[in-house]
Design a protein around this motif. Structure first.
Motif, PDB file in Angstrom:
ATOM      1  N   LEU A 304       0.810  -1.218   0.000  1.00 22.47           N
ATOM      2  CA  LEU A 304       0.000   0.000   0.000  1.00 22.47           C
ATOM      3  C   LEU A 304       0.841   1.264   0.000  1.00 22.47           C
ATOM      4  O   LEU A 304       0.457   2.278  -0.586  1.00 22.47           O
ATOM      5  CB  LEU A 304      -0.932   0.013   1.211  1.00 22.47           C
ATOM      6  N   GLY A 305       1.995   1.232   0.647  1.00 22.33           N
ATOM      7  CA  GLY A 305       2.845   2.406   0.704  1.00 22.33           C
ATOM      8  C   GLY A 305       3.281   2.898  -0.655  1.00 22.33           C
ATOM      9  O   GLY A 305       3.534   4.100  -0.841  1.00 22.33           O
ATOM     10  N   LEU A 306       3.364   2.000  -1.628  1.00 25.56           N
ATOM     11  CA  LEU A 306       3.764   2.402  -2.972  1.00 25.56           C
ATOM     12  C   LEU A 306       2.773   3.375  -3.582  1.00 25.56           C
ATOM     13  O   LEU A 306       3.147   4.249  -4.363  1.00 25.56           O
ATOM     14  CB  LEU A 306       3.879   1.167  -3.877  1.00 25.56           C
ATOM     15  N   SER A 307       1.503   3.224  -3.218  1.00 27.15           N
ATOM     16  CA  SER A 307       0.452   4.005  -3.863  1.00 27.15           C
ATOM     17  C   SER A 307       0.465   5.467  -3.445  1.00 27.15           C
ATOM     18  O   SER A 307      -0.103   6.305  -4.132  1.00 27.15           O
ATOM     19  CB  SER A 307      -0.920   3.395  -3.563  1.00 27.15           C
ATOM     20  N   VAL A 308       1.099   5.777  -2.325  1.00 24.41           N
ATOM     21  CA  VAL A 308       1.134   7.169  -1.867  1.00 24.41           C
ATOM     22  C   VAL A 308       2.540   7.750  -1.902  1.00 24.41           C
ATOM     23  O   VAL A 308       2.730   8.923  -1.582  1.00 24.41           O
ATOM     24  CB  VAL A 308       0.548   7.299  -0.443  1.00 24.41           C
ATOM     25  N   ALA A 309       3.519   6.938  -2.271  1.00 23.37           N
ATOM     26  CA  ALA A 309       4.909   7.393  -2.262  1.00 23.37           C
ATOM     27  C   ALA A 309       5.408   7.798  -3.646  1.00 23.37           C
ATOM     28  O   ALA A 309       6.585   8.101  -3.808  1.00 23.37           O
ATOM     29  CB  ALA A 309       5.812   6.300  -1.682  1.00 23.37           C
ATOM     30  N   GLY A 310       4.518   7.794  -4.636  1.00 28.17           N
ATOM     31  CA  GLY A 310       4.917   8.253  -5.959  1.00 28.17           C
ATOM     32  C   GLY A 310       5.571   7.212  -6.829  1.00 28.17           C
ATOM     33  O   GLY A 310       6.186   7.550  -7.848  1.00 28.17           O
ATOM     34  N   HIS A 311       5.433   5.927  -6.485  1.00 29.58           N
ATOM     35  CA  HIS A 311       5.990   4.880  -7.329  1.00 29.58           C
ATOM     36  C   HIS A 311       5.078   4.624  -8.523  1.00 29.58           C
ATOM     37  O   HIS A 311       3.864   4.499  -8.373  1.00 29.58           O
ATOM     38  CB  HIS A 311       6.163   3.583  -6.533  1.00 29.58           C
ATOM     39  N   ARG A 312       5.654   4.517  -9.682  1.00 28.94           N
ATOM     40  CA  ARG A 312       4.903   4.063 -10.852  1.00 28.94           C
ATOM     41  C   ARG A 312       4.765   2.551 -10.758  1.00 28.94           C
ATOM     42  O   ARG A 312       5.712   1.861 -10.360  1.00 28.94           O
ATOM     43  CB  ARG A 312       5.644   4.446 -12.120  1.00 28.94           C
ATOM     44  N   THR A 313       3.609   2.051 -11.140  1.00 30.47           N
ATOM     45  CA  THR A 313       3.324   0.633 -10.914  1.00 30.47           C
ATOM     46  C   THR A 313       2.957  -0.083 -12.206  1.00 30.47           C
ATOM     47  O   THR A 313       2.603   0.542 -13.209  1.00 30.47           O
ATOM     48  CB  THR A 313       2.185   0.469  -9.891  1.00 30.47           C
ATOM     49  N   VAL A 314       3.049  -1.411 -12.138  1.00 29.67           N
ATOM     50  CA  VAL A 314       2.694  -2.278 -13.260  1.00 29.67           C
ATOM     51  C   VAL A 314       1.611  -3.238 -12.792  1.00 29.67           C
ATOM     52  O   VAL A 314       1.749  -3.883 -11.746  1.00 29.67           O
ATOM     53  CB  VAL A 314       3.912  -3.078 -13.757  1.00 29.67           C
ATOM     54  N   LEU A 315       0.534  -3.311 -13.552  1.00 30.71           N
ATOM     55  CA  LEU A 315      -0.524  -4.275 -13.277  1.00 30.71           C
ATOM     56  C   LEU A 315      -0.259  -5.551 -14.066  1.00 30.71           C
ATOM     57  O   LEU A 315      -0.074  -5.508 -15.285  1.00 30.71           O
ATOM     58  CB  LEU A 315      -1.888  -3.713 -13.667  1.00 30.71           C
ATOM     59  N   VAL A 316      -0.240  -6.665 -13.364  1.00 28.17           N
ATOM     60  CA  VAL A 316      -0.158  -7.987 -13.981  1.00 28.17           C
ATOM     61  C   VAL A 316      -1.341  -8.782 -13.463  1.00 28.17           C
ATOM     62  O   VAL A 316      -1.538  -8.879 -12.244  1.00 28.17           O
ATOM     63  CB  VAL A 316       1.176  -8.701 -13.638  1.00 28.17           C
ATOM     64  N   ASP A 317      -2.132  -9.316 -14.359  1.00 27.16           N
ATOM     65  CA  ASP A 317      -3.395  -9.955 -13.995  1.00 27.16           C
ATOM     66  C   ASP A 317      -4.247  -9.001 -13.150  1.00 27.16           C
ATOM     67  O   ASP A 317      -4.937  -9.413 -12.219  1.00 27.16           O
ATOM     68  CB  ASP A 317      -3.159 -11.273 -13.256  1.00 27.16           C
ATOM     69  N   GLY A 318      -4.163  -7.719 -13.478  1.00 24.48           N
ATOM     70  CA  GLY A 318      -5.031  -6.740 -12.861  1.00 24.48           C
ATOM     71  C   GLY A 318      -4.575  -6.195 -11.524  1.00 24.48           C
ATOM     72  O   GLY A 318      -5.248  -5.331 -10.959  1.00 24.48           O
TER      73      GLY A 318
END
Length: 371
Positions: A304-318
């Motif tokens: 969850l911390g990634l979502s507020v720390a400015g990390h760009r993310t990759v969705l795999v299987d959603g």
């Protein structure tokens, strides 16, 4: 009201509904303006990030399309939901801003309560509007300097945020937010830039603007709980709007696996949970993640911390399964769990497509060691 309260939507079902409504299951053929309107805006305090968000959602998206919308004034960058800078259509900015005023003031005062104690908000707002009445764009510092003789006490940052983010509805002018341009923030009153007054808040207990926000949110994010709606917009749950929609039988109700009540629109897409989900690269602070109080439909608790720390993310299987960044002329992907061989291939393929879109000096794609 049609009740589906005994129907439980598990995490995977909610995930596929979110992907479908966020244009992350299948890229949409809509225009940039139509897409941003559908998504209720894109969080955009990092000015280049919306380009990746739109590339991942739209077929044939070209950066010039967003540039044209910003310079053509059909899209604006402004403080709105959650007091964060959002990229929204001009029509939505004008229609929604008054409904957000109380929240925006409250959040700034909550941050700078001690520094702004005793200040007359209406007086400061009037002075700020008077300074900006010459229709000249100003940075926040320039606006504060014009007023600091009258209010020498508060720190410049506190007074500036109060003016720009809360008291005087502003837009951030281009070239801020244009493709691959680095530009500071220059502000102009929204009504001046768009040559139209902000829509007044209707004196209606049923909260018609809140009802529109509710319908639009569910269209792009549902099924969702009242807490999710609050987390997305920062407003206090819109209870009158929800009550009015219930009274008109406009909503259906489900439950999640924790027993929470989830609201939705009757005809909104809820795909089969087994629908395949393609790899998608999301920008920093994407609302597909941040637009919920309970983000478990798309990201694991451990991350969850990634979502507020400015990390760009990759969705795999959603689901959020990796982070990505560009450094040393390479697009780096860092998995959060081991990937299968087919998953690695799909991530590589989408990463190369993203590298081509970014059109920089990216020379390769690198899958780093997972954590």
């Amino acid at each position: 009201m049609p009740e589906h309260a005994t129907t439980v939507l598990d995490t995977r079902a909610l995930n596929r509904a979110t992907l479908a409504r966020q244009h992350l299951l299948t890229r949409a053929d809509s225009s940039v303006t139509e897409a941003v309107a559908h998504l209720c805006g894109l969080q955009a305090q990092e000015p280049q990030e919306p380009f990746t968000g739109l590339w991942s959602r739209l077929s044939g998206f070209a950066p010039g399309q967003l540039d044209d919308a910003l310079t053509g004034r059909t899209m604006v960058r402004t403080h709105l939901m959650r007091r964060t800078v959002h990229l929204v259509t001009a029509a939505d900015a004008l229609a929604w801003r008054a409904r957000h005023d109380t929240m925006l003031r409250g959040r700034v005062l909550g941050t700078y309560r001690r520094e702004l104690a005793g200040i007359d908000l209406d007086e400061v707002a009037a002075a700020g509007r008077a300074v900006m009445s010459d229709q000249q764009p100003r940075t926040m510092s320039e606006l504060v300097r014009a007023l600091e003789d009258r209010w020498p006490g508060p720190p410049r940052r506190a007074l500036g945020e109060l003016l720009v983010a809360a008291l005087v509805p502003m837009v951030q002018l281009p070239p801020r937010g244009l493709w691959q341009q680095s530009a500071g923030v220059r502000n102009l009153p929204m009504a001046t830039w768009l040559e139209r007054d902000i829509d007044p808040l209707p004196a209606d207990a049923a909260d018609p603007v809140g009802q529109q926000l509710l319908r639009r949110y569910l269209t792009a994010y549902g099924p969702a709980a009242g807490a999710d709606l609050r987390a997305w917009c920062g407003l206090a749950g819109l209870p009158a709007a929800v009550k009015a929609a219930r009274a008109r039988d406009e909503l259906v109700v489900f439950r999640d696996e924790r027993g929470r009540e989830l609201l939705d629109l009757p005809d909104a897409p809820r795909p089969d949970p087994d629908t395949p989900a393609p790899v998608r690269f999301l920008p920093a602070f994407d609302n597909a993640i941040l637009g919920y109080h309970d983000r478990s439909r798309i990201i694991d608790t451990a991350h969850l911390g990634l979502s507020v720390a400015g990390h760009r993310t990759v969705l795999v299987d959603g689901r959020v399964t990796a982070t990505w960044t560009v450094r040393d002329h390479r697009l780096h992907v860092s998995p959060l769990r081991p990937l299968t061989a087919p998953e690695e291939d799909a991530v590589h393929a989408e990463a190369w497509d993203l590298a081509a879109f970014l059109d920089g000096d990216i020379e390769g794609v690198q899958l780093d060691a997972g954590s």
